[in-house]
Scaffold this motif. Structure first.
Motif, PDB file in Angstrom:
ATOM      1  N   LEU A  27       0.984  -1.242   0.003  1.00 54.80           N
ATOM      2  CA  LEU A  27      -0.033   0.032  -0.078  1.00 54.80           C
ATOM      3  C   LEU A  27       0.997   1.053  -0.131  1.00 54.80           C
ATOM      4  O   LEU A  27       1.818   1.347   0.922  1.00 54.80           O
ATOM      5  N   ALA A  28       0.637   2.189  -0.918  1.00 52.27           N
ATOM      6  CA  ALA A  28       1.236   3.336  -1.047  1.00 52.27           C
ATOM      7  C   ALA A  28       0.470   4.407  -0.786  1.00 52.27           C
ATOM      8  O   ALA A  28      -0.600   4.542  -1.604  1.00 52.27           O
ATOM      9  N   LEU A  29       0.880   5.378  -0.118  1.00 51.55           N
ATOM     10  CA  LEU A  29      -0.119   6.503   0.226  1.00 51.55           C
ATOM     11  C   LEU A  29       0.797   8.019   0.215  1.00 51.55           C
ATOM     12  O   LEU A  29       1.861   7.914   0.808  1.00 51.55           O
ATOM     13  N   THR A  30       0.295   8.945  -0.551  1.00 49.78           N
ATOM     14  CA  THR A  30       0.978  10.258  -0.429  1.00 49.78           C
ATOM     15  C   THR A  30      -0.039  11.485  -0.452  1.00 49.78           C
ATOM     16  O   THR A  30      -1.476  11.109  -0.917  1.00 49.78           O
ATOM     17  N   ARG A  31       0.519  12.408   0.323  1.00 48.40           N
ATOM     18  CA  ARG A  31      -0.349  13.837   0.131  1.00 48.40           C
ATOM     19  C   ARG A  31       0.445  15.087  -0.048  1.00 48.40           C
ATOM     20  O   ARG A  31       1.605  15.106   0.424  1.00 48.40           O
ATOM     21  N   ASP A  32       0.038  15.731  -1.131  1.00 46.08           N
ATOM     22  CA  ASP A  32       0.579  16.851  -1.411  1.00 46.08           C
ATOM     23  C   ASP A  32      -0.183  18.290  -0.765  1.00 46.08           C
ATOM     24  O   ASP A  32      -1.411  18.335  -1.190  1.00 46.08           O
ATOM     25  N   VAL A  33       0.602  19.138  -0.230  1.00 47.64           N
ATOM     26  CA  VAL A  33      -0.254  20.393   0.316  1.00 47.64           C
ATOM     27  C   VAL A  33       0.220  21.500  -0.515  1.00 47.64           C
ATOM     28  O   VAL A  33       1.479  21.817  -0.740  1.00 47.64           O
ATOM     29  N   PRO A  34      -0.688  22.281  -1.409  1.00 46.82           N
ATOM     30  CA  PRO A  34      -0.111  23.534  -2.124  1.00 46.82           C
ATOM     31  C   PRO A  34       0.639  24.395  -1.478  1.00 46.82           C
ATOM     32  O   PRO A  34      -0.105  24.747  -0.131  1.00 46.82           O
ATOM     33  N   THR A  35       1.351  25.093  -1.635  1.00 46.92           N
ATOM     34  CA  THR A  35       2.258  26.359  -0.887  1.00 46.92           C
ATOM     35  C   THR A  35       1.933  27.605  -1.438  1.00 46.92           C
ATOM     36  O   THR A  35       2.460  28.828  -0.927  1.00 46.92           O
ATOM     37  N   ASN A  36       1.260  27.518  -2.429  1.00 48.65           N
ATOM     38  CA  ASN A  36       1.074  28.887  -3.084  1.00 48.65           C
ATOM     39  C   ASN A  36      -0.445  28.788  -4.177  1.00 48.65           C
ATOM     40  O   ASN A  36      -0.889  27.745  -4.008  1.00 48.65           O
ATOM     41  N   GLY A  37      -1.024  29.788  -4.467  1.00 48.47           N
ATOM     42  CA  GLY A  37      -2.143  29.839  -5.067  1.00 48.47           C
ATOM     43  C   GLY A  37      -3.365  30.546  -4.207  1.00 48.47           C
ATOM     44  O   GLY A  37      -4.559  30.414  -4.745  1.00 48.47           O
ATOM     45  N   PRO A  42      -7.524  22.912  -2.488  1.00 47.45           N
ATOM     46  CA  PRO A  42      -7.428  21.542  -1.939  1.00 47.45           C
ATOM     47  C   PRO A  42      -6.082  21.027  -1.986  1.00 47.45           C
ATOM     48  O   PRO A  42      -5.376  21.277  -2.899  1.00 47.45           O
ATOM     49  N   SER A  43      -5.754  20.114  -0.793  1.00 45.26           N
ATOM     50  CA  SER A  43      -4.351  19.368  -1.211  1.00 45.26           C
ATOM     51  C   SER A  43      -4.682  18.007  -2.127  1.00 45.26           C
ATOM     52  O   SER A  43      -5.904  17.648  -2.159  1.00 45.26           O
ATOM     53  N   ALA A  44      -3.543  17.762  -2.456  1.00 51.94           N
ATOM     54  CA  ALA A  44      -3.812  16.452  -3.324  1.00 51.94           C
ATOM     55  C   ALA A  44      -3.101  15.254  -2.742  1.00 51.94           C
ATOM     56  O   ALA A  44      -2.432  15.267  -1.637  1.00 51.94           O
ATOM     57  N   PHE A  45      -3.806  14.165  -3.031  1.00 55.94           N
ATOM     58  CA  PHE A  45      -3.449  12.739  -2.353  1.00 55.94           C
ATOM     59  C   PHE A  45      -3.436  11.753  -3.655  1.00 55.94           C
ATOM     60  O   PHE A  45      -4.059  12.042  -4.790  1.00 55.94           O
ATOM     61  N   SER A  46      -2.790  10.614  -3.282  1.00 56.93           N
ATOM     62  CA  SER A  46      -2.981   9.491  -4.187  1.00 56.93           C
ATOM     63  C   SER A  46      -2.863   8.250  -2.923  1.00 56.93           C
ATOM     64  O   SER A  46      -2.022   8.217  -2.005  1.00 56.93           O
ATOM     65  N   ARG A 234      -5.795   5.478  -6.913  1.00 56.00           N
ATOM     66  CA  ARG A 234      -6.725   6.658  -6.656  1.00 56.00           C
ATOM     67  C   ARG A 234      -6.255   7.818  -6.057  1.00 56.00           C
ATOM     68  O   ARG A 234      -5.508   7.910  -5.362  1.00 56.00           O
ATOM     69  N   ALA A 235      -6.571   8.812  -6.916  1.00 53.07           N
ATOM     70  CA  ALA A 235      -5.656  10.160  -6.698  1.00 53.07           C
ATOM     71  C   ALA A 235      -6.576  11.426  -6.923  1.00 53.07           C
ATOM     72  O   ALA A 235      -7.912  11.184  -7.607  1.00 53.07           O
ATOM     73  N   ARG A 236      -6.254  12.532  -6.145  1.00 51.00           N
ATOM     74  CA  ARG A 236      -7.072  13.773  -6.396  1.00 51.00           C
ATOM     75  C   ARG A 236      -5.695  14.850  -6.545  1.00 51.00           C
ATOM     76  O   ARG A 236      -4.858  14.869  -5.694  1.00 51.00           O
ATOM     77  N   ASP A 237      -5.951  15.983  -7.504  1.00 56.12           N
ATOM     78  CA  ASP A 237      -4.828  16.862  -7.501  1.00 56.12           C
ATOM     79  C   ASP A 237      -5.400  18.102  -7.085  1.00 56.12           C
ATOM     80  O   ASP A 237      -6.604  18.083  -6.316  1.00 56.12           O
ATOM     81  N   THR A 238      -4.513  19.120  -6.686  1.00 54.80           N
ATOM     82  CA  THR A 238      -4.992  20.323  -6.340  1.00 54.80           C
ATOM     83  C   THR A 238      -6.335  21.053  -6.946  1.00 54.80           C
ATOM     84  O   THR A 238      -6.693  21.916  -6.381  1.00 54.80           O
ATOM     85  N   SER A 239      -6.684  20.871  -8.073  1.00 51.50           N
ATOM     86  CA  SER A 239      -7.522  21.428  -8.712  1.00 51.50           C
ATOM     87  C   SER A 239      -8.949  20.639  -8.371  1.00 51.50           C
ATOM     88  O   SER A 239      -9.965  20.793  -9.066  1.00 51.50           O
TER      89      SER A 239
END
Length: 369
Positions: A27-37, A42-46, A234-239
């Protein structure tokens, strides 16, 4: 070595159990938090779940190899027990026969001691030569030396027998019965060698080792194919866009292809096959050699028994002549000495034949009589 055997067997049993287990998914989990914009982004995750398909392909071969290895260990331990039993039987035969021999040697020593006393008295009276006295003294000392050597051998054999049976070295083990073993039928023994590989634990262990190596070779062959890993994501981007998909990872066996490991496993398999055949050939050759020795010793023992019968009659006649005053004690002692020496030879030959029969039964892997 009981506790050592216990953990050793448990180790291989554990390895066999481990080899049969299915591999765990990853199982691989990642989460990305935008630093500008700006705020509100929303934050991104996969999230991904993957599985190594090749581990499933080789599971059967790996499990069979581990099971065969565990069987090999059990059979090797059984062969050790088999050899201990054969060694204990050999030591029993040796102890019993040496006790018989010790009785004869003591009789010989007593005879030479009495003869030396008479020669010494005759020498003092001028009725014997110094050479005769010296010869009798040498014979007496030689008999005493043989008794001492045999007593030491008997003691060492008893200590070893106690050790094999798990007793204290100084334990007084009472050996019951005689060491007689029935003659072996050479025809049956030779015929049984055809099934030796299916009967002797060490050969069965080598066969199990070969089977284990065969499965390892199969595992290496399967491992040469492209390594395949399949996963779902399964993923979600910052948009705030959601996606899902499937991922496949495939290795390209261009340079390696596991060819080195395949060559190693193939060579090891060939080595085990040759070792098995060599062990089988050596066992058969040794049995044939021992059977040939049994025939020669049997002929020799038959001649000794014939001579014993003749010397027994001569000894009885000499005893009658001594009683009638027609033979000197020195001459009678000479006849008795020849009889005792021939009895020593007979017991020694019988011991060798019995020890060889024990060896044949151990090598042939059966209780054939």
């Amino acid at each position: 070595q009981g506790w050592e055997d216990s953990w050793f067997v448990s180790l291989f049993a554990g390895q066999a159990f481990a080899a049969g287990l299915l591999p765990d998914p990853q199982l691989a989990l990642t989460r990305d938090v935008p630093t500008n914009g700006g705020p509100g982004k929303p934050s991104a995750f996969s999230a991904g779940l993957s599985y190594d398909v090749n581990a499933l392909l080789t599971r059967s071969a790996r499990s069979a190899a581990a099971s065969a290895s565990a069987r090999q260990v059990n059979l090797e331990l059984l062969w050790q027990e088999w050899q201990v039993i054969g060694r204990a039987r050999l030591l029993f035969v040796r102890n019993v026969e040496q006790q018989r021999l010790l009785v004869i040697l003591r009789q010989t020593h007593d005879l030479f001691e009495a003869r030396y006393r008479h020669v010494k008295a005759a020498l003092a009276e001028g009725n014997a030569t110094l050479d005769a006295a010296a010869a009798d003294l040498a014979a007496l000392q030689d008999a005493g030396l043989q008794i001492n050597d045999l007593a030491r051998q008997t003691r060492r054999n008893r200590i070893e027998l106690n050790r094999l049976l798990g007793l204290a070295p100084d334990a007084e083990l009472q050996l019951m019965g005689d060491a007689a073993l029935p003659p072996l039928d050479p025809t049956k023994i030779k015929a049984s060698l055809a099934q030796l590989a299916h009967r002797r634990p060490d050969l069965l262990a080598l066969e199990a080792g070969y089977r284990s190596q065969e499965e390892r070779f199969r595992t290496a062959v399967l491992a040469q194919f492209p390594a395949l890993s399949v996963g779902l994501t399964r993923a979600r981007d910052t948009s705030n866009l959601y996606t899902q998909g499937i991922g496949i990872t495939l290795s390209l066996p261009i340079f390696n292809g596991n060819r080195g490991n395949i060559a190693i496993e193939r060579a090891t398999r060939r080595q085990l096959h040759d070792e098995f055949q060599l062990r089988l050939n050596d066992a058969a050759a040794e049995v044939y050699a021992l059977l040939g020795d049994q025939a020669l010793l049997g002929e020799q023992l038959a001649g000794v028994k014939t001579a014993l019968a003749t010397l027994g009659q001569a000894s009885a006649s000499a005893a009658a002549a001594l009683e009638a005053g027609n033979m000197s004690e020195l001459a009678y002692a000479g006849v008795r000495s020849s009889l005792l020496a021939k009895r020593v030879e007979a017991v020694t030959l019988e011991q060798r034949m019995l020890e060889q029969r024990v060896a044949i039964l151990t090598l042939a892997g059966s209780k054939i009589k």
